[in-house]
Design a protein around this motif. Structure first.
Motif, PDB file in Angstrom:
ATOM      1  N   ASN A  98      34.580  29.445 -29.673  1.00  0.00           N
ATOM      2  CA  ASN A  98      35.691  29.975 -28.872  1.00  0.00           C
ATOM      3  C   ASN A  98      35.797  29.274 -27.518  1.00  0.00           C
ATOM      4  OD1 ASN A  98      36.040  31.788 -30.967  1.00  0.00           O
ATOM      5  ND2 ASN A  98      34.932  33.442 -29.941  1.00  0.00           N
ATOM      6  N   GLN A  99      34.646  29.041 -26.882  1.00  0.00           N
ATOM      7  CA  GLN A  99      34.653  28.398 -25.571  1.00  0.00           C
ATOM      8  C   GLN A  99      35.193  26.971 -25.676  1.00  0.00           C
ATOM      9  OE1 GLN A  99      33.355  30.112 -22.644  1.00  0.00           O
ATOM     10  NE2 GLN A  99      34.511  28.492 -21.651  1.00  0.00           N
ATOM     11  N   TYR A 100      34.840  26.285 -26.734  1.00  0.00           N
ATOM     12  CA  TYR A 100      35.267  24.888 -26.916  1.00  0.00           C
ATOM     13  C   TYR A 100      36.759  24.796 -27.240  1.00  0.00           C
ATOM     14  CZ  TYR A 100      35.200  20.070 -28.679  1.00  0.00           C
ATOM     15  OH  TYR A 100      35.437  18.740 -28.891  1.00  0.00           O
ATOM     16  N   HIS A 101      37.244  25.688 -28.092  1.00  0.00           N
ATOM     17  CA  HIS A 101      38.627  25.597 -28.561  1.00  0.00           C
ATOM     18  C   HIS A 101      39.607  26.380 -27.690  1.00  0.00           C
ATOM     19  CE1 HIS A 101      37.905  23.420 -32.322  1.00  0.00           C
ATOM     20  NE2 HIS A 101      36.784  24.117 -32.425  1.00  0.00           N
ATOM     21  N   SER A 102      39.128  27.431 -27.013  1.00  0.00           N
ATOM     22  CA  SER A 102      40.056  28.305 -26.290  1.00  0.00           C
ATOM     23  C   SER A 102      39.601  28.613 -24.868  1.00  0.00           C
ATOM     24  CB  SER A 102      40.245  29.615 -27.067  1.00  0.00           C
ATOM     25  OG  SER A 102      40.658  29.352 -28.394  1.00  0.00           O
ATOM     26  N   ASN A 103      38.521  27.960 -24.406  1.00  0.00           N
ATOM     27  CA  ASN A 103      38.046  28.079 -23.014  1.00  0.00           C
ATOM     28  C   ASN A 103      37.634  29.497 -22.630  1.00  0.00           C
ATOM     29  OD1 ASN A 103      38.447  25.324 -22.438  1.00  0.00           O
ATOM     30  ND2 ASN A 103      40.617  25.692 -22.002  1.00  0.00           N
ATOM     31  N   ILE A 104      37.130  30.265 -23.566  1.00  0.00           N
ATOM     32  CA  ILE A 104      36.665  31.615 -23.272  1.00  0.00           C
ATOM     33  C   ILE A 104      35.618  31.999 -24.315  1.00  0.00           C
ATOM     34  CG2 ILE A 104      38.341  32.852 -24.707  1.00  0.00           C
ATOM     35  CD1 ILE A 104      37.330  33.868 -21.124  1.00  0.00           C
ATOM     36  N   GLY A 105      34.698  32.877 -23.932  1.00  0.00           N
ATOM     37  CA  GLY A 105      33.752  33.388 -24.918  1.00  0.00           C
ATOM     38  C   GLY A 105      32.323  33.492 -24.447  1.00  0.00           C
ATOM     39  N   LEU A 106      31.834  32.476 -23.716  1.00  0.00           N
ATOM     40  CA  LEU A 106      30.421  32.465 -23.348  1.00  0.00           C
ATOM     41  C   LEU A 106      30.144  33.073 -21.982  1.00  0.00           C
ATOM     42  CD1 LEU A 106      29.381  28.960 -24.707  1.00  0.00           C
ATOM     43  CD2 LEU A 106      28.746  31.192 -25.636  1.00  0.00           C
ATOM     44  N   LEU A 127      35.808  32.698 -11.639  1.00  0.00           N
ATOM     45  CA  LEU A 127      34.757  31.969 -12.351  1.00  0.00           C
ATOM     46  C   LEU A 127      35.274  31.237 -13.587  1.00  0.00           C
ATOM     47  CD1 LEU A 127      31.705  34.420 -12.246  1.00  0.00           C
ATOM     48  CD2 LEU A 127      31.888  32.200 -11.128  1.00  0.00           C
ATOM     49  N   GLU A 128      36.462  31.580 -14.065  1.00  0.00           N
ATOM     50  CA  GLU A 128      36.947  30.984 -15.316  1.00  0.00           C
ATOM     51  C   GLU A 128      36.996  29.460 -15.266  1.00  0.00           C
ATOM     52  OE1 GLU A 128      40.730  31.207 -18.435  1.00  0.00           O
ATOM     53  OE2 GLU A 128      40.798  32.290 -16.531  1.00  0.00           O
ATOM     54  N   PRO A 129      37.625  28.837 -14.253  1.00  0.00           N
ATOM     55  CA  PRO A 129      37.631  27.360 -14.234  1.00  0.00           C
ATOM     56  C   PRO A 129      36.245  26.756 -14.038  1.00  0.00           C
ATOM     57  CG  PRO A 129      38.615  28.251 -12.225  1.00  0.00           C
ATOM     58  CD  PRO A 129      38.438  29.398 -13.172  1.00  0.00           C
ATOM     59  N   TYR A 130      35.375  27.461 -13.319  1.00  0.00           N
ATOM     60  CA  TYR A 130      34.012  26.958 -13.124  1.00  0.00           C
ATOM     61  C   TYR A 130      33.259  26.914 -14.449  1.00  0.00           C
ATOM     62  CZ  TYR A 130      29.202  26.644 -11.419  1.00  0.00           C
ATOM     63  OH  TYR A 130      27.904  26.260 -11.212  1.00  0.00           O
ATOM     64  N   ILE A 131      33.401  27.960 -15.272  1.00  0.00           N
ATOM     65  CA  ILE A 131      32.712  28.009 -16.555  1.00  0.00           C
ATOM     66  C   ILE A 131      33.238  26.906 -17.475  1.00  0.00           C
ATOM     67  CG2 ILE A 131      32.240  29.412 -18.595  1.00  0.00           C
ATOM     68  CD1 ILE A 131      30.844  30.336 -16.010  1.00  0.00           C
ATOM     69  N   ILE A 132      34.551  26.701 -17.478  1.00  0.00           N
ATOM     70  CA  ILE A 132      35.135  25.639 -18.305  1.00  0.00           C
ATOM     71  C   ILE A 132      34.560  24.286 -17.898  1.00  0.00           C
ATOM     72  CG2 ILE A 132      37.285  24.437 -18.881  1.00  0.00           C
ATOM     73  CD1 ILE A 132      38.718  27.150 -18.472  1.00  0.00           C
ATOM     74  N   TRP A 133      34.478  24.048 -16.590  1.00  0.00           N
ATOM     75  CA  TRP A 133      33.919  22.780 -16.089  1.00  0.00           C
ATOM     76  C   TRP A 133      32.449  22.635 -16.458  1.00  0.00           C
ATOM     77  CZ3 TRP A 133      30.226  22.533 -11.993  1.00  0.00           C
ATOM     78  CH2 TRP A 133      29.910  21.245 -11.571  1.00  0.00           C
ATOM     79  N   ALA A 134      31.666  23.701 -16.236  1.00  0.00           N
ATOM     80  CA  ALA A 134      30.218  23.634 -16.482  1.00  0.00           C
ATOM     81  C   ALA A 134      29.905  23.488 -17.967  1.00  0.00           C
ATOM     82  CB  ALA A 134      29.532  24.879 -15.922  1.00  0.00           C
ATOM     83  N   PHE A 135      30.826  23.897 -18.843  1.00  0.00           N
ATOM     84  CA  PHE A 135      30.610  23.763 -20.282  1.00  0.00           C
ATOM     85  C   PHE A 135      31.074  22.393 -20.789  1.00  0.00           C
ATOM     86  CE2 PHE A 135      31.999  24.379 -24.734  1.00  0.00           C
ATOM     87  CZ  PHE A 135      30.806  24.802 -25.287  1.00  0.00           C
ATOM     88  N   LYS A 136      32.254  21.965 -20.374  1.00  0.00           N
ATOM     89  CA  LYS A 136      32.851  20.766 -20.972  1.00  0.00           C
ATOM     90  C   LYS A 136      32.463  19.463 -20.271  1.00  0.00           C
ATOM     91  CE  LYS A 136      36.627  22.784 -23.527  1.00  0.00           C
ATOM     92  NZ  LYS A 136      38.069  22.738 -23.861  1.00  0.00           N
ATOM     93  N   GLU A 137      32.105  19.520 -18.984  1.00  0.00           N
ATOM     94  CA  GLU A 137      31.760  18.292 -18.277  1.00  0.00           C
ATOM     95  C   GLU A 137      30.522  17.623 -18.863  1.00  0.00           C
ATOM     96  OE1 GLU A 137      32.271  15.194 -15.635  1.00  0.00           O
ATOM     97  OE2 GLU A 137      33.637  16.824 -16.180  1.00  0.00           O
ATOM     98  N   PRO A 138      29.435  18.354 -19.149  1.00  0.00           N
ATOM     99  CA  PRO A 138      28.280  17.698 -19.779  1.00  0.00           C
ATOM    100  C   PRO A 138      28.593  17.156 -21.172  1.00  0.00           C
ATOM    101  CG  PRO A 138      27.645  19.821 -18.841  1.00  0.00           C
ATOM    102  CD  PRO A 138      29.130  19.772 -18.818  1.00  0.00           C
ATOM    103  N   ILE A 139      29.539  17.801 -21.881  1.00  0.00           N
ATOM    104  CA  ILE A 139      29.944  17.281 -23.187  1.00  0.00           C
ATOM    105  C   ILE A 139      30.643  15.934 -23.013  1.00  0.00           C
ATOM    106  CG2 ILE A 139      31.390  17.690 -25.216  1.00  0.00           C
ATOM    107  CD1 ILE A 139      30.972  20.680 -24.827  1.00  0.00           C
ATOM    108  N   LYS A 140      31.540  15.852 -22.023  1.00  0.00           N
ATOM    109  CA  LYS A 140      32.235  14.587 -21.745  1.00  0.00           C
ATOM    110  C   LYS A 140      31.257  13.491 -21.339  1.00  0.00           C
ATOM    111  CE  LYS A 140      36.502  16.824 -20.139  1.00  0.00           C
ATOM    112  NZ  LYS A 140      37.372  17.054 -18.946  1.00  0.00           N
TER     113      LYS A 140
END
Length: 554
Positions: A402-410, A418-431
């Protein structure tokens, strides 16, 4: 070592090996809630820092109410050794601390000169899943497990009374202080041991070290008020008194799914018994020293190491329990039995067992009843907590999707800061290519063609949550057996997975899962709109998709 002593020692490793296998089967490379700020976010800021001063800042900057420099160093160590931000390795190193704890207790037990069969009950009590929210959650594991290992190591070294042990204990005490906020209680526990043994010169040095450690910990520390906690304590002090005993009896919380308040009965009664035994041991061992404290000392006939180590460990755990009982009831009485805190009373039970064993004038009884108790304790713990571990793994896997596909869940909720911070902290290391969460775990199942059979999915929307009920399939209890609700937006590319929870079996065999299940989730998981619903049935690599004519509208 003689074979007769080696064999029971090898038997002691069986619960540890079983626990390690259990961990490896259910650990997932997924952060959850506070992991994002304290670990992922820290990791990104640490890598961006140009100077060592900046890196040091990110190591010691508080997260919520705590500095956790040791846990952050472990995170950095995992990256520099593996090249990845891998939460499985982070959790594994945190859990290794429990083996360190076991090793310190084993070294203490060796001084008893008893068969290792008498140590087996302690091993069985220590290695089981009651504290699964430490075992399978990076932030809590890094906060509490290394802390307890460092506390015991500090007090173990302090009790040795060799030429180098005291300065080493001071250094370990400082490290412990910056591992977690309650690490500073190690100073009070050590002070109690030093005062009891009339080691007055060391008392002043220890007190100075305590002042340095606590002052350093709170230097530039953001204000974190506990007014609500103290207010609750002053209004309802009886909750803290009963909460203390419930917390201390936490190891006997064998039925975590039992409804409140009945769940609290057995742990509270057990806590009363545990504390009665502990007080009796303290009076028996130390009252003569206190009573004649100011009279000329008499050199003890034998080493006081075991007494001092056990006393120091129990003092730390009792101080911690008192603080929890005062500060945490305002979150809800259930916090006294929360899995995050369970390792503390478990460790107290282990220390008390060693104290009781050491207090026996002659150990002529068979260890068989003690081992039987340990086996029963371990069985009840695995039987009743294993399902919670299985469900947590499913929850983390689906919410990573859910977090990967819809930016919510974890973590966080929609619309919060905090929503944009969580998206950044999750997807930036993946990038960056350094974080590889299992976000594609369900891809093959979602590619399956839909079965010809349509199924009934019945949604219910309340003020608290949204739930969807299916009455077609049992929810398996196996590792990769899942029944999932798949929600796909009709107006954008968002899609979500929610695991169905099982229902009791009303048939003849209560150990089999019942037919049907319920998937529940908060309102803010989904954006307003219309969603197609389908059910996915998975068992290992096999999967089936079933469509539903019902749509969910938010």
């Amino acid at each position: 070592m003689k074979t007769s002593r080696l064999f029971p020692l090898l038997v002691n490793t069986i619960p540890i090996i079983g626990f390690v296998i259990f961990f490896l089967l259910y650990v997932v490379n997924v952060p959850w809630f506070d992991d994002f700020e304290a670990l992922s976010g820290f990791f990104l800021e640490f890598l961006k820092s140009k100077t060592w001063a900046e890196k040091w800042h990110w190591l010691i900057v508080p997260n919520n109410e705590h500095r956790m420099a040791t846990g952050k160093l472990i995170t950095v160590l995992v990256y520099y050794c593996s090249g990845f931000l891998d939460f499985r390795w982070i959790q594994g190193l945190a859990n290794f601390s429990v083996i360190v704890i076991w090793g310190l207790l084993l070294l203490t037990f060796r001084r008893f000169k008893l068969s290792y069969w008498y140590f087996l009950p302690l091993t069985l009590i220590l290695f089981q899943p009651q504290y699964y929210l430490l075992t399978f959650w990076s932030i809590t594991g890094l906060q509490h497990e290394p802390l307890l290992a460092l506390v015991l190591l500090t007090l173990y070294v302090l009790a040795l009374r060799t030429r180098l042990s005291f300065p080493l204990a001071l250094v370990l005490g400082l490290i412990t202080t910056f591992t977690m906020s309650n690490g500073m209680f190690v100073w009070l526990a050590g002070l109690g041991v030093l005062l009891l043994r009339r080691r007055f010169r060391e008392v002043f040095i220890w007190a100075f070290g305590m002042a340095v450690g606590i002052t350093g910990y709170y230097y530039n520390f953001p204000y974190s008020g506990n007014e609500r906690s103290f207010g609750k304590f002053l209004q309802m002090p009886h909750l803290s008194v009963s909460g203390f005993f419930t917390y201390m009896g936490g190891p006997f919380d064998f039925f975590p799914s039992m409804p409140e308040p009945w769940r609290f009965v057995l742990p509270t009664l057990a806590g009363l018994v545990i504390m009665w035994i502990a007080v009796h041991w303290f009076i028996q061992q130390f009252w003569p020293l206190i009573r004649y404290y100011f009279q000329p000392s008499i050199d003890p006939q034998e080493s006081t190491f075991v007494q001092d180590f056990l006393l120091g460990g129990m003092l730390f755990l009792l101080i911690n329990a008192g603080v929890i009982a005062i500060l945490r009831p305002h979150f809800g009485y259930f916090v006294m039995l929360i899995s995050n805190y369970r390792l503390y009373p478990l460790l107290f039970l282990c220390l008390l067992y060693l104290a009781w064993l050491k207090g026996q004038k002659r150990v002529s009884f068979s260890p068989a009843p003690l081992i039987a108790f340990g086996v029963l304790f371990s069985f009840l713990s695995y039987f009743n907590y294993y399902p919670l571990v299985v469900e947590r793994r499913k929850l983390l896997l689906t919410n990573a999707f859910n977090q990967y596909h819809s930016n919510i869940g974890l973590a966080a909720t929609r619309g919060t800061i905090l929503e944009p911070y969580i998206i950044w902290a999750f997807k930036e290391p993946i990038k960056m290519g350094v974080f590889q969460p299992p976000v594609h775990f369900f891809d093959e199942a979602l590619k399956k063609n839909k079965e010809a059979q349509n199924i009934s999915l019945i949604p219910t929307i309340t003020t608290k949550e949204i739930s969807v009920v299916q009455s077609n399939f049992p929810v398996p209890r196996s590792r990769n057996g899942m029944v999932l609700l798949h929600l796909k937006s009709t107006f954008n590319t968002d899609e979500y997975l929610v695991p169905f929870g099982g229902v009791p079996n009303t048939g003849k065999n209560p150990f089999l899962p019942g037919i049907g299940g319920r998937a529940s989730f908060p309102h803010d998981l989904l954006k307003p709109g219309s969603y197609e619903m389908e059910l996915i049935q998975m068992e290992g690599q096999e999967a089936k998709r079933y469509a539903s004519e019902t749509k969910l509208t938010i």
